[in-house]
Motif scaffolding. Structure first.
Motif, short mmCIF file in Angstrom:
data_model
loop_
_atom_site.label_atom_id
_atom_site.label_comp_id
_atom_site.label_asym_id
_atom_site.label_seq_id
_atom_site.Cartn_x
_atom_site.Cartn_y
_atom_site.Cartn_z
N PRO A 1 51.43 37.19 33.76
CA PRO A 1 51.18 36.26 34.87
C PRO A 1 49.71 35.90 34.98
CG PRO A 1 52.54 38.13 35.57
CD PRO A 1 52.00 38.46 34.21
N GLU A 2 49.45 34.84 35.69
CA GLU A 2 48.08 34.32 35.81
C GLU A 2 47.14 35.32 36.46
OE1 GLU A 2 45.83 30.33 37.62
OE2 GLU A 2 48.02 30.58 37.77
N VAL B 1 56.07 42.82 33.95
CA VAL B 1 56.25 41.91 32.81
C VAL B 1 57.26 42.51 31.84
CG1 VAL B 1 55.11 40.53 31.03
CG2 VAL B 1 53.84 41.21 33.10
#
Length: 361
Positions: free
Chosen positions: A333-334, A326
């Protein structure tokens, strides 16, 4: 130490090689191309010679036949000669194409795909005859090249003589031979002479090319001081680079001081990585990375977090994964929603903040 720096013991840098190439200072032997072309012509003539000879016979026969001379018509003669010339052209095409390809390949093997605009610039000094004589006798290198050329001529002469030595009796008695036999003897003698001279010239040219590569490599060698100056020009002054790194680090630390206080939690590795996370349910879809760092930067993130009372939690796999996957300013993110939601819920419970847990989208 200074004496060692003055000795040219270092291999030339890529930049120095490129500059020498741009100036035309590259190893190249014209004799390699000449010898390759000579041998290629012999080989191609042995393959295409009969076809070319037949085409020439047809052309001569049509031009000087009794019918063409008796019924002389400019238009008919033009069409007849054009057709025959086209046949000759088709017969010569493999020979011409082969010569063109061999010439290109011989040059590419030596110098690669090379074009020097400086070599195309007009040089009036090169037209001076005195300049030409000075090139021959004005220096040891030029004189050596002149003597080498004389030696080549002598060697090639001896090779040519070796090709005709065994045929001398036949050559001296050629006047007693029929025309066909005389022609075949001349062709065989010529072929033997050119073949031996071509092979000899190619061997000499390869040796000369190898010597030129060695000589130019020695000329391009650099002293240790020259290498340091070259690297300084290519990479920039080390002091300037250090100053740039300092400015970049200061700018990054200012961003940390601005962004880390906004975070809700800092996830650590514990000492190698640090990732600061912020979540505002009203404006964000998911928690966002507001700062991250490794090593010294990670230490600064932890220090700023301690100064502003931001919780620091050790989650080794999570911190490492967030740092690598990231970027700063991006939402997580999920796949990390569940782990981060548990951390934020725990932090909110400890700090007593009246916030909702992040929605799992």
């Amino acid at each position: 130490m200074a004496e060692n720096d003055g000795d040219k013991t270092e291999a030339p840098t890529p930049r120095r090689r490129q500059e020498a190439r741009e100036q035309g200072n590259i190893a190249r032997s014209p004799d390699v191309t000449s010898a390759a072309l000579l041998l290629a012509v012999l080989m191609l003539l042995s393959m295409t010679g009969p076809r070319l000879a037949d085409a020439l016979k047809v052309l001569v026969a049509q031009m000087f036949s009794a019918a063409s001379l008796h019924d002389f018509n400019a238009q008919d003669l033009f069409h007849s000669v054009s057709h025959s010339a086209a046949q000759v052209g088709w017969a010569m095409a493999p020979l011409l194409i082969g010569i063109f390809v061999v010439a290109i390949v011989a040059n590419v093997i030596q110098v690669g795909f090379y074009f020097s605009p400086e070599r195309l610039a007009p040089n009036l000094a090169a037209l001076s005859p005195f300049k030409g004589w000075s090139k021959i006798f004005g220096g040891g290198l030029r004189l050596g090249q002149f003597l080498l050329n004389i030696l080549k001529i002598i060697v090639l002469g001896l090779v040519a003589y070796s090709a005709i030595k065994d045929r001398l009796p036949l050559i001296l008695n050629a006047q007693g031979l029929r025309f066909e036999n005389c022609f075949l003897l001349g062709a065989a003698t010529f072929y033997a002479i050119v073949l031996r001279m071509g092979i000899t010239l190619l061997i000499i040219a390869i040796i000369e090319y190898g010597y030129q590569r060695y000589r130019i490599e020695q000329e391009l060698k650099m002293t240790k001081q020259e290498v340091r100056e070259e690297m300084r020009r290519m990479e920039g002054d080390p002091k300037i680079k250090q100053r740039r790194r300092q400015l970049a680090l200061q700018a990054h630390q200012r961003r940390l001081k601005k962004e880390v206080p906004k975070a809700d939690v800092v996830v650590t590795n514990p000492t190698e990585f640090a990732v600061a996370l912020q979540y505002d349910q009203a404006t964000m879809h998911a928690p966002r990375v507001v700062a991250k760092g490794q090593g010294y930067i990670a230490q600064r993130i932890r220090e700023i977090a301690i100064e502003h009372g931001i919780p620091i939690l050790e989650r080794k796999p999570l911190a490492r994964a967030l740092y690598k996957m990231v970027q700063v300013g991006q939402e997580i993110p999920e796949q990390f929603y569940s782990a981060v939601a548990e951390i934020l819920a725990y932090v909110y419970e400890l700090s007593g903040k009246l916030r909702k847990q992040p929605a799992r989208v």
